[in-house]
Design a protein around this motif. Structure first.
Motif, PDB file in Angstrom:
ATOM      1  N   GLN A 103       0.832  -1.206   0.000  1.00 18.12           N
ATOM      2  CA  GLN A 103       0.000   0.000   0.000  1.00 18.12           C
ATOM      3  C   GLN A 103       0.869   1.259   0.000  1.00 18.12           C
ATOM      4  O   GLN A 103       0.566   2.221  -0.704  1.00 18.12           O
ATOM      5  CB  GLN A 103      -0.946   0.001   1.200  1.00 18.12           C
ATOM      6  N   ARG A 104       1.927   1.248   0.751  1.00 17.79           N
ATOM      7  CA  ARG A 104       2.827   2.412   0.795  1.00 17.79           C
ATOM      8  C   ARG A 104       3.527   2.617  -0.545  1.00 17.79           C
ATOM      9  O   ARG A 104       3.642   3.736  -1.028  1.00 17.79           O
ATOM     10  CB  ARG A 104       3.846   2.262   1.915  1.00 17.79           C
ATOM     11  N   LEU A 105       3.990   1.521  -1.135  1.00 17.83           N
ATOM     12  CA  LEU A 105       4.662   1.628  -2.431  1.00 17.83           C
ATOM     13  C   LEU A 105       3.693   2.111  -3.514  1.00 17.83           C
ATOM     14  O   LEU A 105       4.028   2.975  -4.325  1.00 17.83           O
ATOM     15  CB  LEU A 105       5.273   0.286  -2.831  1.00 17.83           C
ATOM     16  N   LEU A 106       2.485   1.561  -3.517  1.00 16.14           N
ATOM     17  CA  LEU A 106       1.502   1.937  -4.535  1.00 16.14           C
ATOM     18  C   LEU A 106       1.027   3.374  -4.348  1.00 16.14           C
ATOM     19  O   LEU A 106       0.898   4.123  -5.319  1.00 16.14           O
ATOM     20  CB  LEU A 106       0.314   0.965  -4.513  1.00 16.14           C
ATOM     21  N   SER A 107       0.788   3.771  -3.100  1.00 12.53           N
ATOM     22  CA  SER A 107       0.355   5.155  -2.882  1.00 12.53           C
ATOM     23  C   SER A 107       1.467   6.127  -3.262  1.00 12.53           C
ATOM     24  O   SER A 107       1.206   7.216  -3.778  1.00 12.53           O
ATOM     25  CB  SER A 107      -0.090   5.373  -1.433  1.00 12.53           C
ATOM     26  N   GLY A 108       2.717   5.718  -3.066  1.00 15.56           N
ATOM     27  CA  GLY A 108       3.845   6.557  -3.486  1.00 15.56           C
ATOM     28  C   GLY A 108       3.881   6.729  -4.991  1.00 15.56           C
ATOM     29  O   GLY A 108       4.157   7.819  -5.494  1.00 15.56           O
ATOM     30  N   ARG A 109       3.587   5.669  -5.715  1.00 12.01           N
ATOM     31  CA  ARG A 109       3.559   5.770  -7.177  1.00 12.01           C
ATOM     32  C   ARG A 109       2.451   6.705  -7.646  1.00 12.01           C
ATOM     33  O   ARG A 109       2.639   7.476  -8.582  1.00 12.01           O
ATOM     34  CB  ARG A 109       3.378   4.382  -7.791  1.00 12.01           C
ATOM     35  N   ILE A 110       1.306   6.626  -6.987  1.00 14.12           N
ATOM     36  CA  ILE A 110       0.211   7.542  -7.334  1.00 14.12           C
ATOM     37  C   ILE A 110       0.639   8.980  -7.067  1.00 14.12           C
ATOM     38  O   ILE A 110       0.394   9.875  -7.885  1.00 14.12           O
ATOM     39  CB  ILE A 110      -1.068   7.197  -6.540  1.00 14.12           C
ATOM     40  N   CYS A 111       1.286   9.209  -5.941  1.00 17.86           N
ATOM     41  CA  CYS A 111       1.735  10.566  -5.586  1.00 17.86           C
ATOM     42  C   CYS A 111       2.772  11.085  -6.576  1.00 17.86           C
ATOM     43  O   CYS A 111       2.750  12.265  -6.940  1.00 17.86           O
ATOM     44  CB  CYS A 111       2.308  10.579  -4.173  1.00 17.86           C
ATOM     45  N   ILE A 112       3.678  10.224  -7.010  1.00 21.68           N
ATOM     46  CA  ILE A 112       4.696  10.644  -7.977  1.00 21.68           C
ATOM     47  C   ILE A 112       4.035  11.084  -9.278  1.00 21.68           C
ATOM     48  O   ILE A 112       4.382  12.127  -9.839  1.00 21.68           O
ATOM     49  CB  ILE A 112       5.716   9.508  -8.220  1.00 21.68           C
ATOM     50  N   ALA A 113       3.075  10.297  -9.754  1.00 27.16           N
ATOM     51  CA  ALA A 113       2.376  10.654 -10.998  1.00 27.16           C
ATOM     52  C   ALA A 113       1.644  11.987 -10.845  1.00 27.16           C
ATOM     53  O   ALA A 113       1.761  12.877 -11.694  1.00 27.16           O
ATOM     54  CB  ALA A 113       1.393   9.553 -11.387  1.00 27.16           C
ATOM     55  N   GLY A 114       0.900  12.129  -9.756  1.00 27.19           N
ATOM     56  CA  GLY A 114       0.150  13.370  -9.538  1.00 27.19           C
ATOM     57  C   GLY A 114       1.045  14.581  -9.366  1.00 27.19           C
ATOM     58  O   GLY A 114       0.785  15.650  -9.920  1.00 27.19           O
ATOM     59  N   ALA A 115       2.120  14.418  -8.605  1.00 25.34           N
ATOM     60  CA  ALA A 115       3.042  15.537  -8.384  1.00 25.34           C
ATOM     61  C   ALA A 115       3.741  15.930  -9.676  1.00 25.34           C
ATOM     62  O   ALA A 115       3.928  17.120  -9.950  1.00 25.34           O
ATOM     63  CB  ALA A 115       4.073  15.163  -7.321  1.00 25.34           C
ATOM     64  N   GLY A 116       4.113  14.937 -10.482  1.00 27.85           N
ATOM     65  CA  GLY A 116       4.747  15.239 -11.767  1.00 27.85           C
ATOM     66  C   GLY A 116       3.838  16.054 -12.665  1.00 27.85           C
ATOM     67  O   GLY A 116       4.257  17.056 -13.256  1.00 27.85           O
ATOM     68  N   VAL A 117       2.584  15.635 -12.762  1.00 29.48           N
ATOM     69  CA  VAL A 117       1.628  16.358 -13.608  1.00 29.48           C
ATOM     70  C   VAL A 117       1.389  17.762 -13.059  1.00 29.48           C
ATOM     71  O   VAL A 117       1.327  18.734 -13.821  1.00 29.48           O
ATOM     72  CB  VAL A 117       0.308  15.567 -13.750  1.00 29.48           C
ATOM     73  N   ASN A 118       1.270  17.896 -11.741  1.00 32.22           N
ATOM     74  CA  ASN A 118       1.068  19.226 -11.147  1.00 32.22           C
ATOM     75  C   ASN A 118       2.256  20.150 -11.408  1.00 32.22           C
ATOM     76  O   ASN A 118       2.081  21.332 -11.725  1.00 32.22           O
ATOM     77  CB  ASN A 118       0.805  19.118  -9.647  1.00 32.22           C
ATOM     78  N   GLN A 119       3.456  19.628 -11.285  1.00 34.80           N
ATOM     79  CA  GLN A 119       4.640  20.456 -11.534  1.00 34.80           C
ATOM     80  C   GLN A 119       4.756  20.826 -13.010  1.00 34.80           C
ATOM     81  O   GLN A 119       5.103  21.962 -13.347  1.00 34.80           O
ATOM     82  CB  GLN A 119       5.903  19.745 -11.060  1.00 34.80           C
ATOM     83  N   ALA A 120       4.465  19.873 -13.879  1.00 37.85           N
ATOM     84  CA  ALA A 120       4.489  20.178 -15.313  1.00 37.85           C
ATOM     85  C   ALA A 120       3.450  21.234 -15.643  1.00 37.85           C
ATOM     86  O   ALA A 120       3.683  22.099 -16.496  1.00 37.85           O
ATOM     87  CB  ALA A 120       4.263  18.911 -16.135  1.00 37.85           C
ATOM     88  N   ARG A 121       2.307  21.204 -14.973  1.00 35.91           N
ATOM     89  CA  ARG A 121       1.264  22.211 -15.196  1.00 35.91           C
ATOM     90  C   ARG A 121       1.761  23.596 -14.770  1.00 35.91           C
ATOM     91  O   ARG A 121       1.503  24.592 -15.453  1.00 35.91           O
ATOM     92  CB  ARG A 121      -0.012  21.836 -14.444  1.00 35.91           C
ATOM     93  N   LYS A 122       2.493  23.653 -13.682  1.00 33.55           N
ATOM     94  CA  LYS A 122       3.053  24.941 -13.246  1.00 33.55           C
ATOM     95  C   LYS A 122       4.039  25.480 -14.277  1.00 33.55           C
ATOM     96  O   LYS A 122       4.046  26.676 -14.569  1.00 33.55           O
ATOM     97  CB  LYS A 122       3.732  24.800 -11.881  1.00 33.55           C
ATOM     98  N   VAL A 123       4.867  24.610 -14.819  1.00 31.30           N
ATOM     99  CA  VAL A 123       5.807  25.024 -15.864  1.00 31.30           C
ATOM    100  C   VAL A 123       5.035  25.487 -17.099  1.00 31.30           C
ATOM    101  O   VAL A 123       5.353  26.528 -17.679  1.00 31.30           O
ATOM    102  CB  VAL A 123       6.781  23.875 -16.230  1.00 31.30           C
ATOM    103  N   LEU A 124       4.015  24.732 -17.484  1.00 29.32           N
ATOM    104  CA  LEU A 124       3.195  25.111 -18.639  1.00 29.32           C
ATOM    105  C   LEU A 124       2.558  26.479 -18.436  1.00 29.32           C
ATOM    106  O   LEU A 124       2.573  27.319 -19.344  1.00 29.32           O
ATOM    107  CB  LEU A 124       2.118  24.053 -18.884  1.00 29.32           C
ATOM    108  N   ASP A 125       2.008  26.717 -17.254  1.00 26.55           N
ATOM    109  CA  ASP A 125       1.385  28.024 -16.966  1.00 26.55           C
ATOM    110  C   ASP A 125       2.409  29.152 -17.056  1.00 26.55           C
ATOM    111  O   ASP A 125       2.117  30.222 -17.599  1.00 26.55           O
ATOM    112  CB  ASP A 125       0.739  28.018 -15.579  1.00 26.55           C
ATOM    113  N   ALA A 126       3.606  28.911 -16.528  1.00 34.42           N
ATOM    114  CA  ALA A 126       4.655  29.941 -16.577  1.00 34.42           C
ATOM    115  C   ALA A 126       5.082  30.202 -18.015  1.00 34.42           C
ATOM    116  O   ALA A 126       5.258  31.363 -18.417  1.00 34.42           O
ATOM    117  CB  ALA A 126       5.859  29.514 -15.736  1.00 34.42           C
TER     118      ALA A 126
END
Length: 146
Positions: A35-58
């Motif tokens: 569960q910890r490993l899988l939730s970490g993978r979900i967080c990595i995907a979400g954080a990556g997309v959120n950070q890419a969105r910030k770069v896109l907005d800038a």
């Protein structure tokens, strides 16, 4: 990554690759680790997309202000050039898909009574695809802006 940082609270890995429980009186619970490993993978995907969105907005904000000579005594915002406009629109659309996918995987992970093979594959593939897309998106923006 240091071996002792891999499963710190539960167990450790020796130099020869063997797992050792921190507390032998507490049984190893594979489901908790999974569960910890899988939730970490979900967080990595979400954080990556959120950070890419910030770069896109800038980049979008910058491209709206950056004037490009397009003729004699004529300048056009970078964001209005077809290649830049198309890149921004495409990246926004794909990011939307990844945000929805990540949210659906997260909802399944939280609400499903068991962790199925299908869910594990969705999480693993989603992380790989999302991170790959984020890297490609930032490289595409870099290529357009310089």
């Amino acid at each position: 990554l240091d071996l002792d940082a891999m499963l710190t609270g539960i167990s450790s890995v020796s130099a020869d690759g063997l797992y050792h429980l921190k507390n032998p009186d507490v049984p190893f619970r594979f489901v908790e680790v999974a569960q910890r490993l899988l939730s970490g993978r979900i967080c990595i995907a979400g954080a990556g997309v959120n950070q890419a969105r910030k770069v896109l907005d800038a980049v979008e904000s910058y491209s709206e202000k950056r004037l490009i000579p397009t003729g004699r005594d004529q300048k056009t915002p970078l964001s209005e050039l077809p290649v830049m406009r198309d890149t921004l629109e495409e990246l926004k659309a794909v990011m939307c898909v990844f945000r929805h996918f990540t949210k659906s995987v997260e909802d399944s992970f939280i609400s499903d009574p068991t962790i199925t093979d299908e869910l594990v594959h969705r999480i693993a593939c989603g992380k790989i695809e999302a991170v790959g897309f984020c890297i490609d998106a930032i490289l595409a923006l870099k290529a357009r802006v310089g």
